[in-house]
Design an enzyme around this catalytic site. Structure first.
Site, short mmCIF file in Angstrom:
data_model
loop_
_atom_site.label_atom_id
_atom_site.label_comp_id
_atom_site.label_asym_id
_atom_site.label_seq_id
_atom_site.Cartn_x
_atom_site.Cartn_y
_atom_site.Cartn_z
N GLU A 32 -2.99 -13.28 -8.14
CA GLU A 32 -3.07 -12.07 -7.32
C GLU A 32 -4.53 -11.79 -6.99
O GLU A 32 -5.37 -11.82 -7.87
CB GLU A 32 -2.44 -10.89 -8.08
CG GLU A 32 -2.69 -9.51 -7.51
CD GLU A 32 -2.24 -9.36 -6.07
OE1 GLU A 32 -1.09 -9.70 -5.74
OE2 GLU A 32 -3.07 -8.87 -5.25
N ILE A 48 12.72 2.76 -1.10
CA ILE A 48 14.16 2.91 -0.88
C ILE A 48 14.90 1.63 -1.23
O ILE A 48 14.43 0.54 -0.90
CB ILE A 48 14.44 3.26 0.60
CG1 ILE A 48 13.89 4.65 0.90
CG2 ILE A 48 15.93 3.22 0.92
CD1 ILE A 48 13.88 4.97 2.34
N HIS A 50 17.90 0.01 0.09
CA HIS A 50 18.66 0.22 1.32
C HIS A 50 20.16 0.00 1.12
O HIS A 50 20.59 -0.45 0.06
CB HIS A 50 18.11 -0.67 2.44
CG HIS A 50 16.79 -0.21 2.95
ND1 HIS A 50 16.67 0.90 3.74
CD2 HIS A 50 15.53 -0.66 2.75
CE1 HIS A 50 15.39 1.10 4.03
NE2 HIS A 50 14.67 0.16 3.43
N ARG A 312 3.41 -3.51 6.99
CA ARG A 312 4.51 -4.45 6.79
C ARG A 312 4.06 -5.82 7.30
O ARG A 312 3.52 -5.91 8.41
CB ARG A 312 5.74 -4.01 7.57
CG ARG A 312 6.20 -2.58 7.33
CD ARG A 312 7.25 -2.25 8.38
NE ARG A 312 7.75 -0.89 8.32
CZ ARG A 312 7.20 0.15 8.92
NH1 ARG A 312 6.08 0.01 9.61
NH2 ARG A 312 7.76 1.34 8.85
N ILE A 338 7.97 -10.84 4.75
CA ILE A 338 8.85 -10.01 3.93
C ILE A 338 8.56 -8.54 4.22
O ILE A 338 7.91 -7.85 3.45
CB ILE A 338 8.70 -10.33 2.42
CG1 ILE A 338 8.74 -11.85 2.17
CG2 ILE A 338 9.79 -9.63 1.62
CD1 ILE A 338 10.05 -12.52 2.56
N CYS A 443 -7.06 16.32 -13.39
CA CYS A 443 -6.93 15.34 -14.48
C CYS A 443 -7.77 14.08 -14.34
O CYS A 443 -7.92 13.34 -15.31
CB CYS A 443 -5.46 14.97 -14.68
SG CYS A 443 -4.70 14.19 -13.24
#
Lengths: 484, 415
Positions: A32, A48, A50, A312, A338, A443
């Protein structure tokens, strides 16, 4: 060491693939470019799960989405991420929209979603009293829900790591060469990672990785989605995810009761030039408000607590996912384009990629070692007084509140750091600290102190999300003071 | 093990309001416990290391921590009890009108406190970039002014080397000076309104003395920076809209937002306490009591003050009312206080007749001279006050022998 598989990209697709591979006797590494999982495309997601009705029956999207929807309960039970199957309502506000809605409903049925419920105007209003009374009808998808995307991806990666997958953060792959059955991947620091198979799940940069490895040429275009988050007290929070009738390029601008208790409105869908263009704009804020105000009552610009945008990764020529073995180079699986419903489809994406690896010759043997399971994260806010009092005896930090808005205890912050999340955003995504109405105003300083204490990283070296995102410029007294 | 305790009065928050309130309820014979999240008394005062506090209450000019220490001493010497590092998670109103507070702390775990009255002295929070939906990117280096103040003055670290301050609220102005003192180049202060929103003395002492430009009628329209802030754009307002053709760009690595304070009401909402949309705080009567009997509010949790001395005074008055309430001698506020022109709000909204009552207002106009009048229900003027230099940044406070009639307050400029 030569790994069997190197997965590039620790987002939902890469994380799910790593999680799948951790069930086999496979030496895998998850690479990564950022310092933590879910810091790319997956972090700025609508959150979500879907309903399986948005995509044409023949598409890979629909196939993987539908396969995945049912899997989230078992995954939640095992990995303990926030997920609520609250259901989805698709609402039409005119006769024309109702026709589109009907087609979507039929498409869902054809996709194998058998429990969709067609709703009259009255049914819609009974199910969701927050809907504007101008609604003309629509349908209900009971399997849909809301999920905390970053927590989901973090837990996938955590489970993969606990079960043998190596993690290589801060490792941006810039070159890949295949020779003698082995891929030699070079990262930006010049380190070489060797693996027999490569999975390209690099999100926005999957085109760059593909090119750097001599595989297919394609272009990932960022399609930006802006989202605005409303306060917990917003009267607009519906009980279901409320979708409008979709347009050609997006599922439309929705009202989402987030699993964390806030309400989210968005996203927009506009192709942008730059892969780093995460700007939000005043124009899109007004656009979103104009679109959602007629759908759900009680939405107010004054309730906004924060906004963000996500990109996206879209292959414009094909609206579908591109998941396939490379036809140009050996032992290289493309997991590109994706976009939505990528998060929903991710459990099946991981399985699908694993099958593709096997078809390409990777030997898959089930691991015999007992699986290391994850303990549920502490969620002090959900515990009753008696439970908290009991837990306090062994861990006094559970009754030491740090984030007042989201009610996060020091125990949770410490747990996040001990799981390797040493940036302010990493801790935020793991615990929700700083996600409330004060947006970390109260915080942040204390959380930074806890991260420094637990990780050993000096306070001045802490970052928001790795790289050059330093939070501080130095100790008091470190700057030269010039007179007037 | 859950700890059970019982006191007459719970004061939530050990800032100026809580400390003054606790001193007075103790003096009035009510056992009082003060609860605070932090490990020490003083609240936000502890990070306000500049001076200018206490002229009214202590007749001397003090720094924030000095004021806090003196106020703490008042409460402590009155034998108030303290619970630090303690968060009140919830408040339950019992059938008999008492309250049970669920308190969480590292030292005691879970404590259930039964009490007859609660004084909410929980202060306020800062509005932030997110609340304003300011466009742009989300790099590191964007803070609220108060958070930056805490980082500098409590943690001893510097947020950046070159800053732009958005909003000319007092904390932002104080921070402009504070940052300049420690070597940070403050490029500009950007204010959306045509006038500064902080106190006049702070404009002079914090900006003018350091040659920091103040851009009035400018709106922040973009924030730049991939990983860290690299700059901010501001556009002049023309007819209330940003003129995007004339954007000013400022290079900086830090942006501080000082764009207003909002009373904290999280603990009150679940109890059904009514909120005044004009203040963001609870609606209270002249006892400082909300519509929920036994729940009192004082200080910045009620409405945002500009001087801590007024916070202290208001909290002490509320504490006196609490004592009378518990003794059964409190008057019954039945008359309404209303506002007509040029006043954003008045607190309290209901009052008892025959009492000397302080009314507090926020004007909406700026002028050299104004007349404030109080009229009874019949429209007859009861009293008038001449006010020199009126502006939204400065709260107006008056004392009135309350009549047995509703009152309407009105503020008019004298040209």
């Amino acid at each position: 060491m030569i790994y069997d598989v190197a997965i590039i990209g620790a987002g939902a697709s890469g994380g799910s693939t790593a999680y799948q591979l951790s069930h086999y006797n496979v030496n895998a590494i998850l690479l990564e470019k950022c310092c933590d999982a879910s810091f790319g495309v997956s972090k700025a997601n609508s959150g979500i799960v879907h309903g399986g009705f948005h995509h044409p029956t023949t598409s890979l999207k629909a196939k993987l989405e539908v396969e995945s929807i049912k899997k989230f309960d078992a995954l939640k039970a095992e990995l303990h991420f926030p997920f609520d199957r609250c259901g989805i309502l698709v609402a039409a506000f005119s006769e024309e929209e109702l026709d589109v809605c009907r087609k979507l409903f039929e498409q869902g049925k054809a996709n194998g979603i058998s429990n969709l419920v067609w709703c009259s105007k009255e049914d819609m209003l009974r199910r969701e009293p927050k809907l504007n009374s101008h609604v003309t009808g629509g349908f209900f998808a009971p399997d849909g829900g809301v999920i905390e995307p970053y927590a989901y991806v973090q837990r996938l990666v955590e489970s993969a790591s606990a079960n043998g997958v190596a993690l290589g953060f801060n490792s941006k792959v810039v070159k890949g060469e295949f020779a003698d059955g082995v891929w030699n991947l070079t990262d930006e620091q010049g380190s070489i990672i060797q693996a027999r198979y490569v999975v390209n799940a690099a999100g926005l940069y999957a085109d760059k990785v593909s090119e750097a490895c001599g595989a297919e040429k394609f272009t990932i275009s960022p399609r930006k989605g802006e989202e605005y988050l409303l306060d917990r007290e917003s009267p607009a929070r519906p009980n279901h995810v409320v979708f409008p009738v979709p347009s050609k390029h997006s599922k439309g601008v929705l009202v989402i009761p987030t699993v964390g208790g806030t309400t989210m409105i968005g996203p927009t869908a506009d192709v942008v030039e730059e892969k780093t263009d995460d700007y939000t704009t005043a124009e899109n804020f007004s656009r979103i408000l104009k679109l959602v105000e007629p759908m759900v009552s009680g939405i107010s610009a004054r309730d906004v607590i924060t906004s963000f945008s996500g990109l996206r990764p879209v292959i414009l020529e094909q609206e579908d996912f591109y998941i396939a073995p490379s036809e140009k180079v050996a032992n290289f699986i493309q997991v590109a384009g994706i976009q939505s419903p990528g998060l929903t489809a991710s459990p099946a994406i991981g399985e699908y990629v694993t099958r593709l690896l096997a078809e390409a010759g990777l030997k898959l043997e089930k691991r015999t070692a007992p699986r290391v399971t994850l303990s549920p994260a502490i969620e002090a806010r959900k515990l009753a007084a008696t439970e908290l009092a009991q837990l306090h005896a062994e861990n006094p930090a559970v009754t030491d509140w740090v984030c007042r808005c989201e009610k996060i205890s020091e125990a949770e912050i410490v747990e996040a750091v001990r799981h390797g999340h040493t940036t302010l955003d990493g801790v935020k995504f793991y615990t929700r600290s700083g996600m409330g109405r004060c947006q970390g105003g109260f915080c942040s300083a204390r959380i930074m102190r806890i991260i420094a204490r637990e990780s050993g990283i000096p306070l001045e070296e802490l970052t928001k999300r790795g790289g050059n995102s330093y939070l501080l410029a130095g100790k008091l007294g470190s700057l030269e003071v010039k007179g007037n | 093990m859950i700890e059970y305790i019982k006191r007459d009065v719970a004061v939530i928050g050990a800032g100026a309001a809580g400390l003054f309130a606790a001193a007075e309820t103790m003096k009035g014979g009510c056992s009082t416990i003060v609860i605070d999240r932090e490990q020490r008394a003083g609240g936000i005062l502890n990070q306000c290391i500049h001076n200018g506090f206490g002229l009214h209450c202590f007749k001397e000019e003090l720094t924030g921590p000095e004021f806090a220490a003196k106020a703490f001493e008042l409460a402590r010497s009155a034998d108030a009890e303290f619970r630090f590092g303690t968060t009140v998670r919830s408040i339950k109103r019992n059938d008999d009108g008492t309250f049970t507070l669920e308190m969480l702390s590292r030292a005691h775990g879970v404590t259930l406190l039964d009490c007859k009255a609660v004084i909410m002295a929980v202060g306020c929070r800062e509005r932030n970039r997110g609340n304003l939906a300011v466009p742009g990117r989300r790099p590191a280096g964007v803070w609220t002014a108060g958070t930056a103040q805490k980082l500098l003055n409590i943690e001893g670290v510097i947020p950046g080397k070159s800053a732009v301050i958005v909003g000319s609220g007092d904390i932002g102005l104080i921070m402009a000076r504070r940052m300049s003192w420690c070597g940070v180049k403050v490029q500009a202060v950007i204010e959306i309104m045509p006038r500064p929103s902080g106190l006049v003395r702070n404009i002079a002492q914090c900006l003018d003395d350091f040659n920091i430009p103040l851009h009035l009628s400018h709106q922040v329209v973009n924030i730049h920076g991939t990983e860290h802030v690299t700059g901010v754009d501001a556009a002049p307002l023309v007819d209330g809209k940003p003129d995007m053709e004339n954007i000013k760009h400022f290079d900086c690595d830090t942006i501080l937002f000082s764009v207003g304070l909002v009373p904290s009401n999280e603990l009150m909402l679940p109890l059904g306490v009514e909120i005044d949309p004009n203040t963001g705080g609870a609606k209270v009567d002249s006892n400082g009591e909300t519509n929920v009997p036994g729940i009192f509010v004082a200080g910045n949790a009620l409405h945002v003050h500009d001087l801590v001395d007024f916070v202290a005074e208001e909290a002490a008055e509320t504490a006196h009312a609490v004592v009378r309430k518990l003794n059964g001698t409190a008057p019954c506020p039945r008359y309404a206080a209303n506002t007509r022109n040029n006043l954003r709000y008045v607190a309290p909204l209901k009052f008892a007749s025959g009492e000397k009552i302080h009314f507090r207002f926020r004007p909406t106009i700026t002028c050299e001279k104004a007349i404030l009048t109080a009229c009874d229900a019949g429209g007859n003027e009861i009293k008038r006050w001449t006010k020199m230099f009126v502006c939204p940044a400065e709260m107006i406070q008056i004392e009135l022998d309350a009549p047995g009639s509703d009152i309407t307050f009105n503020l008019e400029e004298v040209k």
